[in-house]
Write a protein that holds these residues in place. Structure first.
Motif, PDB file in Angstrom:
ATOM      1  N   VAL A 165       0.801  -1.217   0.000  1.00 48.13           N
ATOM      2  CA  VAL A 165       0.000   0.000   0.000  1.00 48.13           C
ATOM      3  C   VAL A 165       0.836   1.269   0.000  1.00 48.13           C
ATOM      4  O   VAL A 165       0.360   2.313  -0.406  1.00 48.13           O
ATOM      5  N   ASN A 166       2.075   1.208   0.499  1.00 51.97           N
ATOM      6  CA  ASN A 166       2.869   2.422   0.607  1.00 51.97           C
ATOM      7  C   ASN A 166       4.043   2.464  -0.339  1.00 51.97           C
ATOM      8  O   ASN A 166       4.979   3.217  -0.143  1.00 51.97           O
ATOM      9  N   SER A 167       4.063   1.623  -1.342  1.00 48.95           N
ATOM     10  CA  SER A 167       5.210   1.592  -2.241  1.00 48.95           C
ATOM     11  C   SER A 167       4.834   2.062  -3.628  1.00 48.95           C
ATOM     12  O   SER A 167       3.684   1.994  -4.024  1.00 48.95           O
ATOM     13  N   THR A 168       5.798   2.567  -4.356  1.00 45.26           N
ATOM     14  CA  THR A 168       5.631   2.923  -5.761  1.00 45.26           C
ATOM     15  C   THR A 168       6.217   1.790  -6.580  1.00 45.26           C
ATOM     16  O   THR A 168       7.307   1.304  -6.290  1.00 45.26           O
ATOM     17  N   THR A 177       6.044  -7.338  -3.174  1.00 45.65           N
ATOM     18  CA  THR A 177       5.917  -6.200  -2.266  1.00 45.65           C
ATOM     19  C   THR A 177       7.099  -5.262  -2.454  1.00 45.65           C
ATOM     20  O   THR A 177       8.249  -5.687  -2.392  1.00 45.65           O
ATOM     21  N   VAL A 178       6.783  -4.010  -2.680  1.00 41.28           N
ATOM     22  CA  VAL A 178       7.815  -3.000  -2.864  1.00 41.28           C
ATOM     23  C   VAL A 178       7.714  -2.004  -1.709  1.00 41.28           C
ATOM     24  O   VAL A 178       6.650  -1.450  -1.454  1.00 41.28           O
ATOM     25  N   PHE A 179       8.805  -1.795  -0.973  1.00 41.47           N
ATOM     26  CA  PHE A 179       8.856  -0.854   0.143  1.00 41.47           C
ATOM     27  C   PHE A 179       9.300   0.515  -0.351  1.00 41.47           C
ATOM     28  O   PHE A 179      10.208   0.615  -1.178  1.00 41.47           O
ATOM     29  N   LYS A 180       8.656   1.515   0.156  1.00 36.29           N
ATOM     30  CA  LYS A 180       9.022   2.887  -0.187  1.00 36.29           C
ATOM     31  C   LYS A 180       9.709   3.513   1.025  1.00 36.29           C
ATOM     32  O   LYS A 180       9.078   3.773   2.056  1.00 36.29           O
ATOM     33  N   VAL A 181      11.002   3.722   0.935  1.00 37.13           N
ATOM     34  CA  VAL A 181      11.787   4.299   2.018  1.00 37.13           C
ATOM     35  C   VAL A 181      12.012   5.772   1.700  1.00 37.13           C
ATOM     36  O   VAL A 181      12.568   6.114   0.655  1.00 37.13           O
ATOM     37  N   PRO A 195      19.860  -5.215  -3.484  1.00 43.22           N
ATOM     38  CA  PRO A 195      18.960  -6.311  -3.872  1.00 43.22           C
ATOM     39  C   PRO A 195      17.509  -5.868  -3.805  1.00 43.22           C
ATOM     40  O   PRO A 195      17.071  -5.262  -2.832  1.00 43.22           O
ATOM     41  N   GLY A 196      16.774  -6.162  -4.863  1.00 45.03           N
ATOM     42  CA  GLY A 196      15.364  -5.808  -4.918  1.00 45.03           C
ATOM     43  C   GLY A 196      15.106  -4.371  -5.291  1.00 45.03           C
ATOM     44  O   GLY A 196      13.967  -3.899  -5.194  1.00 45.03           O
ATOM     45  N   TYR A 197      16.130  -3.657  -5.729  1.00 50.51           N
ATOM     46  CA  TYR A 197      15.964  -2.250  -6.075  1.00 50.51           C
ATOM     47  C   TYR A 197      14.992  -2.088  -7.227  1.00 50.51           C
ATOM     48  O   TYR A 197      15.087  -2.765  -8.244  1.00 50.51           O
ATOM     49  N   ARG A 198      14.061  -1.188  -7.082  1.00 48.69           N
ATOM     50  CA  ARG A 198      13.064  -0.943  -8.108  1.00 48.69           C
ATOM     51  C   ARG A 198      13.050   0.518  -8.556  1.00 48.69           C
ATOM     52  O   ARG A 198      12.224   0.906  -9.361  1.00 48.69           O
ATOM     53  N   GLY A 199      13.924   1.330  -8.025  1.00 48.34           N
ATOM     54  CA  GLY A 199      13.985   2.707  -8.494  1.00 48.34           C
ATOM     55  C   GLY A 199      14.133   3.690  -7.363  1.00 48.34           C
ATOM     56  O   GLY A 199      13.999   3.366  -6.179  1.00 48.34           O
ATOM     57  N   GLY A 200      14.413   4.950  -7.728  1.00 55.24           N
ATOM     58  CA  GLY A 200      14.532   6.028  -6.777  1.00 55.24           C
ATOM     59  C   GLY A 200      14.436   7.358  -7.492  1.00 55.24           C
ATOM     60  O   GLY A 200      14.852   7.484  -8.641  1.00 55.24           O
ATOM     61  N   LEU A 230      13.364   5.758  -2.143  1.00 57.17           N
ATOM     62  CA  LEU A 230      13.929   4.529  -2.681  1.00 57.17           C
ATOM     63  C   LEU A 230      12.849   3.470  -2.695  1.00 57.17           C
ATOM     64  O   LEU A 230      12.110   3.296  -1.717  1.00 57.17           O
ATOM     65  N   GLN A 231      12.749   2.751  -3.823  1.00 58.38           N
ATOM     66  CA  GLN A 231      11.772   1.678  -3.965  1.00 58.38           C
ATOM     67  C   GLN A 231      12.517   0.363  -4.114  1.00 58.38           C
ATOM     68  O   GLN A 231      13.365   0.209  -5.001  1.00 58.38           O
ATOM     69  N   THR A 232      12.199  -0.552  -3.200  1.00 54.97           N
ATOM     70  CA  THR A 232      12.909  -1.823  -3.203  1.00 54.97           C
ATOM     71  C   THR A 232      12.034  -2.899  -2.595  1.00 54.97           C
ATOM     72  O   THR A 232      11.171  -2.613  -1.754  1.00 54.97           O
ATOM     73  N   THR A 233      12.274  -4.109  -3.007  1.00 48.17           N
ATOM     74  CA  THR A 233      11.490  -5.238  -2.481  1.00 48.17           C
ATOM     75  C   THR A 233      12.119  -5.813  -1.230  1.00 48.17           C
ATOM     76  O   THR A 233      11.512  -6.646  -0.556  1.00 48.17           O
TER      77      THR A 233
END
Length: 1087
Positions: A69-72, A131-135, A176-181, A197-200
């Protein structure tokens, strides 16, 4: 841009080749929202013509779906074509305000045609969820901020963003799991840059390493970074909350990251409740271990429900988690009510009922050891109550036996209470319906009332009475507020004081009789005063409404008990709280309750106010303006505050009581005065609460530091000015809480001596009155042969009888009354019926005493002035009884009729006697008594005048003409008979510190019965003669003879005066009878 679709057309695709399309959400407007992407393929049909074959080829599409819910989400689209014709793909991307799962499907169709064959190939779609975490990251660039950086369409914004985005990809891309920033916003403060930062997968340790590399890269390429790079991740998972916790137990909340989120070994943790930080200590205990934090909330209450959050810290990286404790997660615990310990005298076969109660809907059972006991439900109770009848089987043996019973709640089963029954064989010392039986020094308890927790413990005294030694019963709702106040902050004060005020008003009757609850309220108010920094009118109104309840007349007994506790200073703490709050008031306003008046205002140079018509305050300042002054008038705080002062004996105080003896009384309202400047000229004028107190007025203030901060009244800086018309004026050179102390009845130094004089004198007086009546009865016929002697002895007999009965009624009334100062734990309320009866008869017979003394005085005046007048016995008797009993009866009945309907006939406490404060019923005794004393004094003066006038002209008596001797003889005989010693009461009021007047008043009035016997009976010559069986000489002559007509008993005319002058032989005066008389004469002869 914005929310408009983004379209991209891909062309020139080669058949059978795999293509990856990666979509990045680059707009800062989607920073905290998900992305909705719809993609479709525009099918281009390429017709390859052969002789016999046409083929339709379908590409394969792979879609990645985001469920966090909180990730891009980073989207990849793979298109596989199995034929050579060109396929064109169009992908539309738009932002959405709420995150949703996204599936991207790309469809491409290729048609191949041959001469004889047509083949249709179906495309394949595969969906994969991750699941992608948005930090959220933040750094501060040492570079000047320009307004263009807030405009996302400006070149400056785009250039700086693209530079930083490139570095983000370069430095964090290997995670690892980087999806963008990407950068989300620039803000002022040098340039505060926030990026995501978007990462799994999240590993704080790895992010810390990359942050250092990222910082170095930014330093070298763009601008120096001020400080460290920080990171915050707001978790979508909730704090772990137990499903159900009962009040009074501990609530445990657990904060930890999900499995795919590694924070490593955290350095610290922070918890908040309702947005306010929770401090470790008191009711809260925070435990941090590895990557987890646990919060323990002790003695949980319903108010502990609400939103919680925790933050796990590791260097500059934070993991945040939230959770809500719902009202249903905290449930009221069962409150079991029973007698925890009691004593029973053993009687074989006796049934001892055991009662236990719990609030609904809980249920309970009795057990003994492991055995469950049969119980019956008790009807007519608000709670669920059960009863077990225990039978005493055997009373053999000696000593005491103890049996322990357990009352256990069915669900939850871990709630239980024990009841210990002690069985003894001896005869009991104490026995009543409330506490039962017991031996001396035995202790027994009873349960609290419904809605309260705790117990009442009493000890059997040598006197055979149970004495309350411990009362911990406290109203549950107030107890919960007391617990809540331990974590109160200034922001929560307005709401909290509103709730405490409502709770106190609702539970008013239970609070006034509960010392533990009153003490708890004082502690709550003290906490409110300590945390408050600004108090407005609404807050102060709620506080004073609360205070008003606990300082009323109905709470007097509770304060007596609290002040008798040597370890308690609740009264001082209450006053200190009000003083502290008065210093934090904001603005000008006025607050009024039934017992309290608060005013806050400003003045210049001079201030004067008449506060509720009971205190006048004058303050003078020198060349000052806009001075804020706060006054709080507490009209009944004399009920609350102890009367100890700075000279109080500390030794007995430390070992026995927190209160002084009843030597002093707070005889005015308590006034609290505060200003924002130093004031040195303060004048206060108090109306006395009890105008009968006139001794030792002291102008005092409450000194909180005396007796190791227990506090006491102190007169330092204050001095007494005057006491006029029941108004005491004081002058002080400082401000605080003021009042006046006055001695009660008699000075302390005289109390013991006067008590001895009173006890001995009254005892002698009562015996003397009985002897007087016996003697009068013995000599009655012989001594009352003429009307004057008859009427004189009638007066003596009725005076003695009235005084005897009045004193007996006084003793009865004293036994009915229960003085709270002598028995702090007892009931000080006077029984209305018995006390009213005793007061009526006391009032009547004391009035009769004074009116019969008036009859004696009028008889002397009549025979002194009207020597030759004659009045028959019947007329004299009628006048005497009308005055002696008729007037007192009329006054007593009218007093009852006027004051009794409003419950104002008798005092409310301490003694059975006429009321003064409410109805002034006491005036019905004081006015007639003082009037009679005044009349008799005038008669004595007249008699003295006649004596002196007659004695001066008699030369033969020159050796006895000494004026002092004449006056002394007259006063000695007439003073006790006419009640003149009661006039000394005026002297004790005018000169309250004069010890001689106090001793004289106690001596003469306690011995009045003895003096009536001595001067009215035993010194009468004829009475002595009759008692000695000696017949006095008589003569019937008309000249110089001795007469037995009256002796001193005549008390009439010139002969009595001559007797007082000491003559042995005087001429008698005979009155000729008229024609209707029998020739009787009245002789006034010698002693």
């Amino acid at each position: 841009m914005g929310n408009e679709p983004v379209t991209h057309v891909a062309s020139g695709l080669t058949n059978g080749k795999k293509y990856n399309f990666t979509l990045f959400t680059v707009s800062e407007n989607v920073r905290s929202s998900g992305v909705s992407i719809s993609a479709f393929t525009v099918t281009t049909t390429t017709v390859a013509t052969t002789r016999n074959t046409t083929a339709f080829l379908t590409p394969t599409t792979k879609a990645i779906t985001d469920s966090h819910v909180n990730s891009t989400t980073v989207k990849s689209t793979t298109v596989v074509t199995n034929s050579s014709p060109v396929a064109t793909t169009v992908m539309n991307t738009s932002t959405a305000t709420t995150p949703v799962q996204i599936t991207i499907t790309t469809v491409a169709t290729t048609v191949a045609t041959t001469r004889n064959t047509t083949a249709f190939l179906t495309p394949t779609t595969k969906a994969i969820t991750e699941t992608v975490f948005k930090v959220e990251m933040s750094m501060r660039l040492d570079k000047d901020y320009t307004p263009e950086l807030s405009d996302t369409s400006s070149t400056v914004y785009k250039d700086l963003k693209s530079q930083i985005d490139a570095v983000i990809l370069e430095e964090y891309g290997g995670i690892p799991g980087y999806r963008g920033g990407f950068v989300t916003v620039f803000s002022e403060g040098s340039i505060i840059t926030k990026y995501v930062l978007q990462t799994t997968q999240v590993d704080f340790d790895q992010i810390l390493v990359e942050n250092q590399n990222f910082r170095k890269a930014i330093n070298s390429r763009i601008a120096p970074v001020i400080g460290a790079v920080s990171a915050i991740y707001q978790s979508s998972t909730s704090i772990i909350i137990p499903e159900l916790t009962y009040t009074g137990a501990s609530l445990y909340l657990k904060c930890e990251p999900p499995d795919s989120f590694s924070v490593g070994l955290i350095s610290s943790s922070r918890w908040t409740f309702n947005g306010q930080e929770i401090k470790d200590g008191g009711r809260f205990k925070i435990t941090t271990s590895n990557s987890m934090s646990m919060l323990e909330v002790k003695k949980v209450i319903p108010a502990d429900s609400g939103p919680y959050s925790c933050t796990l810290n590791k260097n500059n990286l934070e993991f945040q988690q939230k959770g809500i404790v719902m009202e249903g997660n905290i449930k009221k615990a069962p409150v079991v009510r029973l007698r925890s310990e009691f004593h029973v005298r053993c009687v074989t076969g006796q049934i001892q009922p055991l009662k236990c109660c719990v609030q609904r809907p809980y249920t309970i059972k009795w057990s003994q050891g492991k055995d469950q006991l049969t119980s019956d439900s008790v009807t007519g109770e608000d709670d669920n109550c059960i009863k077990h009848d225990y039978k005493l089987e055997s009373c053999s043996g000696s000593g005491e036996d103890q049996i322990i019973f357990t009352c256990r709640v069915d669900n939850p089963s871990n709630y239980e209470m024990t009841s210990t029954m002690t069985i003894f064989k001896e005869n009991f010392r104490c026995n009543d319906t409330q506490y039962g039986t017991g031996l001396e020094e035995d202790r027994t308890s009873i349960e609290c009332d419904i809605g309260q927790v705790g117990r009442r413990l009493a000890e059997c005294q040598e006197t055979g009475e149970w004495k309350l030694v411990e009362d911990t019963c406290i109203v549950i709702e107030i107890n919960e507020l007391l617990i809540e106040s331990q974590t109160l902050d200034k922001e929560g004060v307005p709401d909290f004081v509103g709730r405490i005020s409502k709770a106190v008003q609702k539970e008013k009757q239970n609070i006034e009789k509960s010392t533990a609850t009153i003490s708890a309220i004082v502690d709550i108010l003290n906490t409110v005063a300590n945390v408050s920094t600004a108090v407005d009118e609404t807050v102060m109104q709620n506080i004073l409404d609360t205070v008003d309840v606990i300082i009323g007349e109905d709470s007097r007994e509770s304060w007596v008990i609290l002040n008798a506790n040597e370890t308690s200073n609740s009264s001082s703490k209450l006053l200190a709280s009000l003083e502290s709050l008065s210093s934090d008031l904001q603005g000008e306003f006025s607050v009024r309750t039934p017992r309290i008046l608060l005013n806050r205002m400003t003045f210049d140079d001079f201030f004067m106010a008449d506060l509720n018509s009971s205190i006048v305050l004058n303050i003078t300042t020198n060349s000052m303006s806009n001075v804020y002054i706060t006054t709080i008038l507490l009209s009944t705080l004399n009920i609350v505050m102890p009367t100890r002062n700075s000279t109080f004996d500390v030794s007995p105080f430390n070992t026995t009581s927190n209160e002084t003896a009843s030597d002093n009384a707070i005889n005015a309202a308590v006034l609290l005065v505060k200003t924002n400047v130093k004031v040195q000229n303060v004048f206060l004028s108090y109306d006395k609460l009890n105008s009968s107190l006139t001794m030792h007025p002291q102008c005092v203030f409450w000194n909180f530091t005396l007796f190791d901060n227990i506090g006491a009244w102190d007169d330092e800086g204050c001095k007494f000015v005057s006491d006029i018309n029941n108004i005491v004026t004081c002058s002080c050179n400082h401000l605080t809480s003021f009042s006046i102390l006055m001695a009660t009845d008699i000075p302390p130094s005289l109390r013991k001596a006067l008590d001895i004089i009173t006890y001995v004198g009254v005892g002698i007086s009562l015996a003397s009155l009985v002897i007087c009546l016996v003697i009068e009865g013995y000599v009655w016929k012989a001594i009352t042969r003429n009307s004057t002697a008859f009427m004189r002895h009638v007066s003596i007999v009725n005076t003695a009888l009235s005084l005897l009965i009045a004193d007996i009624c006084f003793i009865i009334g004293a036994s009915i009354a229960n003085n709270p100062l002598e028995n702090p734990g007892g009931d000080y309320e006077l029984p209305l019926g018995p006390c009213s009866t005793a007061t009526f008869f006391m009032h009547f017979f004391y009035l009769a005493l004074f009116f019969w003394m008036l009859v004696s005085g009028l008889l002397l005046f009549y025979r002194t002035v009207m020597v030759f007048s004659y009045m028959s016995k019947s007329i004299m008797l009628a006048i005497g009884f009308c005055l002696g009993y008729g007037c007192p009866l009329i006054i007593a009945v009218i007093t009852v009729a006027v004051t009794a309907p409003g419950n104002g006939y008798i005092r409310k406490s301490e003694a059975c006697w006429l009321n003064w404060f409410e109805t002034k019923a006491l005036l019905a005794m004081v006015i007639p008594a003082l009037t009679i004393v005044f009349i008799n004094i005038l008669i004595v003066i007249w008699v003295l005048y006649k004596m002196l006038k007659r004695g001066v002209g008699d030369a033969a008596q020159s050796d006895e003409k000494n004026t002092l001797v004449v006056i002394t003889r007259c006063l000695v005989i007439l003073t006790p008979l006419f009640g003149l010693t009661w006039g000394l009461g005026v002297g004790t009021m005018v000169s309250s510190t004069n010890e001689a007047i106090h001793y004289a008043f106690a001596f003469f009035n306690s011995l009045q019965g003895f003096f009536i016997l001595l001067f009215g009976v035993l010194l009468d010559s004829k009475t002595r003669s009759l008692l000695g069986r000696k017949s006095p000489r008589t003569s019937t002559g008309s000249n110089s003879t001795r007469s037995t007509g009256a002796g001193i008993s005549s008390l009439s005319g010139n002969n009595f005066i001559g007797r007082l002058l000491g003559r042995r032989n005087v001429y008698h005066v005979s009155q000729a009878t008229n024609t209707n008389s029998s020739g009787a004469t009245e002789s006034f002869s010698n002693i």
